[in-house]
Scaffold this active site. Sequence first.
Site, PDB file in Angstrom:
ATOM      1  CG  ASN A   1      -0.182  -0.153   2.503  1.00 12.80           C
ATOM      2  OD1 ASN A   1       0.671   0.662   2.818  1.00 12.80           O
ATOM      3  ND2 ASN A   1      -0.463  -1.220   3.257  1.00 12.80           N
TER       4      ASN A   1
ATOM      5  CG  ASP B   1      -6.880  -5.134   6.597  1.00 11.84           C
ATOM      6  OD1 ASP B   1      -6.326  -5.149   7.717  1.00 11.84           O
ATOM      7  OD2 ASP B   1      -7.489  -4.156   6.144  1.00 11.84           O
TER       8      ASP B   1
ATOM      9  CE  LYS C   1       9.289 -12.957 -13.417  1.00 11.13           C
ATOM     10  NZ  LYS C   1      10.046 -12.576 -14.586  1.00 11.13           N
TER      11      LYS C   1
ATOM     12  CG  PHE D   1      -3.331   5.734  13.594  1.00 12.80           C
ATOM     13  CD1 PHE D   1      -3.365   7.044  13.146  1.00 12.80           C
ATOM     14  CD2 PHE D   1      -2.385   5.376  14.547  1.00 12.80           C
ATOM     15  CE1 PHE D   1      -2.467   7.986  13.641  1.00 12.80           C
ATOM     16  CE2 PHE D   1      -1.487   6.303  15.043  1.00 12.80           C
ATOM     17  CZ  PHE D   1      -1.527   7.617  14.588  1.00 12.80           C
TER      18      PHE D   1
ATOM     19  CE  LYS E   1     -11.433   0.201  11.319  1.00 11.27           C
ATOM     20  NZ  LYS E   1     -10.853   0.947  10.226  1.00 11.27           N
TER      21      LYS E   1
ATOM     22  CE  LYS F   1      -8.699  -3.462  14.286  1.00 17.01           C
ATOM     23  NZ  LYS F   1      -7.555  -3.346  13.372  1.00 17.01           N
TER      24      LYS F   1
HETATM   25  N1  CTP Z   1      -3.899  -3.140  12.206  1.00 13.32           N
HETATM   26  C1  CTP Z   1      -3.038  -4.115  12.667  1.00 13.32           C
HETATM   27  N2  CTP Z   1      -2.971  -5.317  12.044  1.00 13.32           N
HETATM   28  C2  CTP Z   1      -3.711  -5.591  10.963  1.00 13.32           C
HETATM   29  C3  CTP Z   1      -4.610  -4.602  10.470  1.00 13.32           C
HETATM   30  C4  CTP Z   1      -4.663  -3.390  11.115  1.00 13.32           C
HETATM   31  O1  CTP Z   1      -2.342  -3.872  13.656  1.00 13.32           O
HETATM   32  N3  CTP Z   1      -3.604  -6.774  10.361  1.00 13.32           N
HETATM   33  C5  CTP Z   1      -4.007  -1.852  12.933  1.00 13.32           C
HETATM   34  C6  CTP Z   1      -3.497  -0.639  12.194  1.00 13.32           C
HETATM   35  O2  CTP Z   1      -2.131  -0.380  12.507  1.00 13.32           O
HETATM   36  C7  CTP Z   1      -4.391   0.484  12.724  1.00 13.32           C
HETATM   37  C8  CTP Z   1      -5.695  -0.219  13.028  1.00 13.32           C
HETATM   38  O3  CTP Z   1      -5.376  -1.613  13.125  1.00 13.32           O
HETATM   39  O4  CTP Z   1      -3.937   1.003  13.953  1.00 13.32           O
HETATM   40  C9  CTP Z   1      -6.803   0.019  12.030  1.00 13.32           C
HETATM   41  O5  CTP Z   1      -6.586  -0.659  10.875  1.00 13.32           O
HETATM   42  P1  CTP Z   1      -7.667  -0.806   9.690  1.00 13.32           P
HETATM   43  O6  CTP Z   1      -7.024  -1.645   8.636  1.00 13.32           O
HETATM   44  O7  CTP Z   1      -8.170   0.531   9.289  1.00 13.32           O
HETATM   45  O8  CTP Z   1      -8.850  -1.520  10.418  1.00 13.32           O
HETATM   46  P2  CTP Z   1      -9.567  -2.839  10.146  1.00 13.32           P
HETATM   47  O9  CTP Z   1      -9.999  -3.301  11.476  1.00 13.32           O
HETATM   48  O10 CTP Z   1      -8.724  -3.754   9.328  1.00 13.32           O
HETATM   49  O11 CTP Z   1     -10.881  -2.409   9.352  1.00 13.32           O
HETATM   50  P3  CTP Z   1     -11.205  -2.097   7.826  1.00 13.32           P
HETATM   51  O12 CTP Z   1      -9.940  -2.338   7.031  1.00 13.32           O
HETATM   52  O13 CTP Z   1     -12.296  -3.003   7.527  1.00 13.32           O
HETATM   53  O14 CTP Z   1     -11.575  -0.645   7.836  1.00 13.32           O
END
Ligand code: CTP
Length: 410
Positions: free
Chosen positions: A215, A284, A294, A330, A344, A348
């Site tokens: 990303n 995610d 490859k 975040f 969230k 979490k």
């Molecule tokens: N985060 C993490 N580990 C992951 C995904 C996210 O530690 N595998 C943490 C990020 O560092 C951030 C927070 O979770 O602090 C929010 O991440 P985000 O990807 O926005 O939240 P999700 O719960 O995955 O929700 P969505 O993508 O559905 O918005």
Amino acid sequence: MTFNIGLGVTGGIAAYKAVEVLRLLQKAGCDVTVAMTRHATEFVQPLTFRALTDRHVIVDDYDPANPDPIAHINFSQNIDLLLIVPATANIIAKFANGVADDFLSSTYLATTAPVIIAPAMNVTMWEQPATQRNVEQLRADGVHFVDPVAGELACKTVGTGKLEDVENIVSQALRLLNAKTQRGKDAKADLAGEKLLITVGGTREAIDPVRFISNHSSGKMGFALAAAAADRAASVTVVAGVTTVEPPSNVNVIRAVSAEQMHEAVMKELPSATIFVGAAAVADYAPANAADAKIKKEGRDTMTLELKKTPDILADVSRNRHDGLMVVGFAAETNDVVGYARSKMEKKGLDIVVANDITKEGAGFNTDTNIATIITHTTETELPLISKRELGDRILDEVIRLRQGQSITN
Ligand code: CTP
């Protein structure tokens, strides 16, 4: 402002480059005193440094010619920085283990000044687990490293072990000294005793040995928060994925490329942390089965990648939290920002969630600014467009405010 620098030279081929470092530091207006190990004098004569500094070059405390009877104490107390160029595996091992059997190692133990080490050695010696253990130990002790670079070494082998460019060594030294001076001016040590563990940057999830999913994260927000915490006297460990900017100089950095690696590194460091911040943009999902070789395109007009969920680091930290650990996350959203951020926080198990609407100008990836709302279970603070550094400070202010609440209710 004139900085007093103690330049420690140890016994390696790169010792001659310490002469250039000395000249560059002097050009930048620094006052430099040189100390050498006995082996260093086999490579460069103390006279060279003496002529250039107009000062006695200390090799041995006990040398009758040494004008100062307690040189290691006086030398160590009168410097703003101890800079070791080049550093051998031997001096690194001595520093890491508190051995004080010569002038330079005694000086290391006796100084309260920050220390920068620029190693140079044969690649096998650098990569040796013993050396890497010692380096890790020193990083954990707060020592800064200007890591050796890859190239052809004096022993004709090619690999990592070459002294970093002298200009780079000097600029890192000056950056650290200037940052220290700035901190001195607006010193606020309200995070002394806190140990911040923070994830920063984006992760890379391998599709095959060549391709990956990732990303746009730059790491700017996480590094800015890490720098703010270090400047406020916290001890800071950053678990950094892929970043486009350099980490601050006064934090420990552990690199982790994939979500899985980041998870492992965080879990290892977590027991000693008092504050955890998830600032990384962790993928995610990752390819369910990364190919070992490859992937070829021949005979495929379309391709389907099966993805599996990565470990949620933040949620896992919160599930495994120990007493006193503050957990900050975040939430980057595009709509119903506060609503999703709050959910969230609940899901979490967070103490603080920093919500931002990434569609707003000045709030997205790769900018130096952000627009955020800091949310706790009882408060919601909407902030205007501010620098990421300032946002870092505001988040830390909130951590301190919650800590005070904790100690009042306890
Ligand atoms: N985060 C993490 N580990 C992951 C995904 C996210 O530690 N595998 C943490 C990020 O560092 C951030 C927070 O979770 O602090 C929010 O991440 P985000 O990807 O926005 O939240 P999700 O719960 O995955 O929700 P969505 O993508 O559905 O918005």
